[in-house]
Design a protein around this motif. Structure first.
Motif, short mmCIF file in Angstrom:
data_model
loop_
_atom_site.label_atom_id
_atom_site.label_comp_id
_atom_site.label_asym_id
_atom_site.label_seq_id
_atom_site.Cartn_x
_atom_site.Cartn_y
_atom_site.Cartn_z
N LYS A 113 3.35 1.63 64.00
CA LYS A 113 4.86 2.03 63.73
C LYS A 113 5.10 0.58 63.24
O LYS A 113 6.60 0.79 62.92
N LEU A 114 5.29 -0.56 64.02
CA LEU A 114 5.61 -1.46 63.93
C LEU A 114 5.55 -2.05 62.02
O LEU A 114 6.56 -2.70 61.58
N LYS A 115 4.36 -1.93 61.67
CA LYS A 115 4.62 -2.45 60.61
C LYS A 115 5.23 -1.40 58.87
O LYS A 115 5.26 -1.85 58.55
N SER A 116 5.27 -0.01 59.63
CA SER A 116 5.88 1.22 59.57
C SER A 116 7.29 -0.10 59.22
O SER A 116 8.31 0.61 58.43
N ALA A 117 7.85 0.00 60.28
CA ALA A 117 8.81 -0.25 60.38
C ALA A 117 9.64 -1.26 59.33
O ALA A 117 10.64 -1.82 59.17
N VAL A 118 8.90 -2.20 59.63
CA VAL A 118 9.34 -4.05 59.10
C VAL A 118 8.13 -3.24 57.66
O VAL A 118 9.82 -4.43 56.91
N ARG A 119 8.28 -3.07 56.66
CA ARG A 119 8.29 -2.86 55.67
C ARG A 119 8.69 -1.95 55.55
O ARG A 119 9.92 -1.99 53.97
N SER A 120 10.01 -0.57 55.17
CA SER A 120 10.93 -0.14 55.66
C SER A 120 12.28 -1.06 55.23
O SER A 120 12.95 -0.92 54.75
#
Length: 473
Positions: A268-275
């Motif tokens: 979830k952290l990676k997804s939030a950062v990538r967005s």
């Protein structure tokens, strides 16, 4: 006949009066005797009470003397043979043990607990003065010292072991921290004891690296401590310091994330950062995190928890340049980032701590759930050579910096199982700058276990004293 009768009555009256006078005199004598006896008894009681009170006061004073003598005996023993114990509390349970023998003082093997009770005085009538340490507390830290508070009991016992008097004294003393084999007050090399880099197993490729005290002119080397004698892997080519210090020192206990923060998974952290990165925007911590991932305590510190033992690989996009997207640490309060897993910062992003006031305001802390292969791998560099301000604490893992042509500048401290610099043909310089007040701030925020550094200690100078004594009723 009448005359004779009159004379007889007169004689009778005279005799009666005489007997009355004699009785009155007897009463007066008895009363005087009673008053005298009462006075004598009162004087005797007063004298006895004075004697008893004097004896009690004398015994209570002797009890205090026994406590004072016992405290002097104990302090001399601590200063001479057991300085490590001066920074360890004692709760009166009879066993004054130290939990961190290696971190407590200059000796590798600290053994034999100090004697906390015994006989301090003996008297001609067979009585003894005895002492017993009932409590000791220490306020301060391993690096700077502090104040030690002694609570000592004293007793006077008869030849048949009957308690005659007791006393307690309370005394505070300055606990002075000093370098090994140095005199109290000698501050030479005191700033370089607390390690800027502290590793348990391996330092890989320190060639050309520097660890210095921030603001020192000329530059003064900061301490690099390693617990393994053969921890250096590769060529060591530096004067800052010229070599690591090898010390048998324990790493502090693992920090637990507060129960108020649930955590965010690495996925979830990676997804939030990538967005954010897709839009060429920076990802802000703690602002851009979900409520489950962050919690602010009453002191204003943000606790951020990245849960799960996976790896969070965070990297920007090639279209986002000048500068690359960043993981920006906010100045809305100190941030502690707890990691179960690994963190990989790619070459197209960087950790922006330019708004962080002090390195102690941004901590990266491994958790008890972390595995032995935990890593923090940082490749991205600040666009203008800005320092990464942080305290990294990874007791099970590896901290790795992959440097390019530019100098890699870290302001703070790195404590981990291993420290690694990538080696290539165009290896840039690495420099760590340790702020002078870093040890005190880390101690205040994480606890006295983080006041690491091999030190010696001396109890010297009474700062306060009080006492009381009593005898059994």
């Amino acid at each position: 006949m009448k005359c004779l009768f009159y004379k007889s009555r007169s004689l009778t009256t005279h005799r009666t009066s005489l007997r009355h006078e004699q009785g009155l005199a007897l009463v007066i004598v008895l009363m005087a005797s009673a008053i005298a006896a009462t006075t004598t008894i009162a004087v005797a009681i007063r004298s006895y009470n004075s004697y008893v009170n004097g004896t009690r006061q004398s015994l209570a004073s002797r009890a205090k003397e026994s406590a004072e003598a016992g405290l002097n005996i104990l302090i001399e023993s601590l200063n001479e043979d057991h300085p490590e114990w001066l920074i360890e509390p004692y709760n009166g349970d009879g066993s004054w043990s130290i939990s961190r023998a290696a971190t407590g003082g200059c000796r590798i093997n600290a053994s034999e607990n100090p004697t906390i009770q015994g006989t301090s005085n003996t008297y001609n009538n067979g009585t003894e003065g005895r002492y017993k340490l009932s409590k000791y507390s220490f306020e301060g830290n391993n690096f700077y010292g502090g104040v030690g508070s002694f609570e000592m009991e004293g007793e006077i016992r008869s030849s048949n072991n009957k308690l005659l008097a007791s006393a307690k004294i309370y005394q505070d003393m300055s606990i002075i921290a000093k370098a090994c084999n140095a005199l109290p007050g000698d501050t030479n090399s005191q700033d370089s004891i607390w390690p800027g880099i502290f590793v348990l197993s391996r330092i890989q490729n320190y060639r050309g690296g520097k660890a210095v005290m921030k603001g020192s002119e000329p530059q003064e080397a900061a301490e690099i401590i390693c617990t393994e004698a053969d921890c250096v892997s590769g060529k060591w080519d530096s004067d800052y310091p010229p070599e690591p210090t090898i010390g048998d020192i324990e790493l502090p206990n693992t920090q637990e994330p507060p129960e108020q923060v649930k955590g965010i998974s690495t996925s979830k952290l990676k997804s939030a950062v990538r967005s954010k990165f897709r839009k060429c925007q920076n990802f802000r911590i703690p602002e851009d995190l979900s409520d489950d991932a962050k919690w602010q305590d009453s002191n204003g510190t943000w606790h951020v928890y990245i849960s799960g033992t996976g790896s969070a690989s965070l990297n920007g996009y090639s279209k986002c340049k000048n500068p690359n997207s960043s993981i920006k640490i906010s100045n809305s309060g100190p941030v502690r980032l707890y990691l179960d897993g690994s963190l990989n910062i790619g070459s197209r992003t960087w950790i922006d701590t330019t708004d962080v006031n002090h390195a102690a305001d941004f901590m990266i802390l491994g958790t008890p759930k972390a595995k032995t292969n935990q890593k923090i791998d940082i490749r991205g560099e600040a666009p203008n050579g800005e320092a990464l301000k942080t305290f990294v604490w990874l007791p099970k893992g590896e901290v790795k910096f992959q440097t390019g042509k530019e100098k890699r500048l870290v302001e703070g401290a790195i404590w981990a199982d291993s420290f690694w610099r990538s080696a290539n043909a165009q290896l840039g310089d690495f420099e760590l700058r340790l702020p002078e007040d870093m040890p005190q701030l880390i101690y205040q925020r994480l606890g006295k276990e983080f006041g690491i550094g091999q030190r010696d200690y001396v109890a010297q100078g009474v700062t306060s004293w009080r006492s009381y004594g009593r005898t059994p009723d």
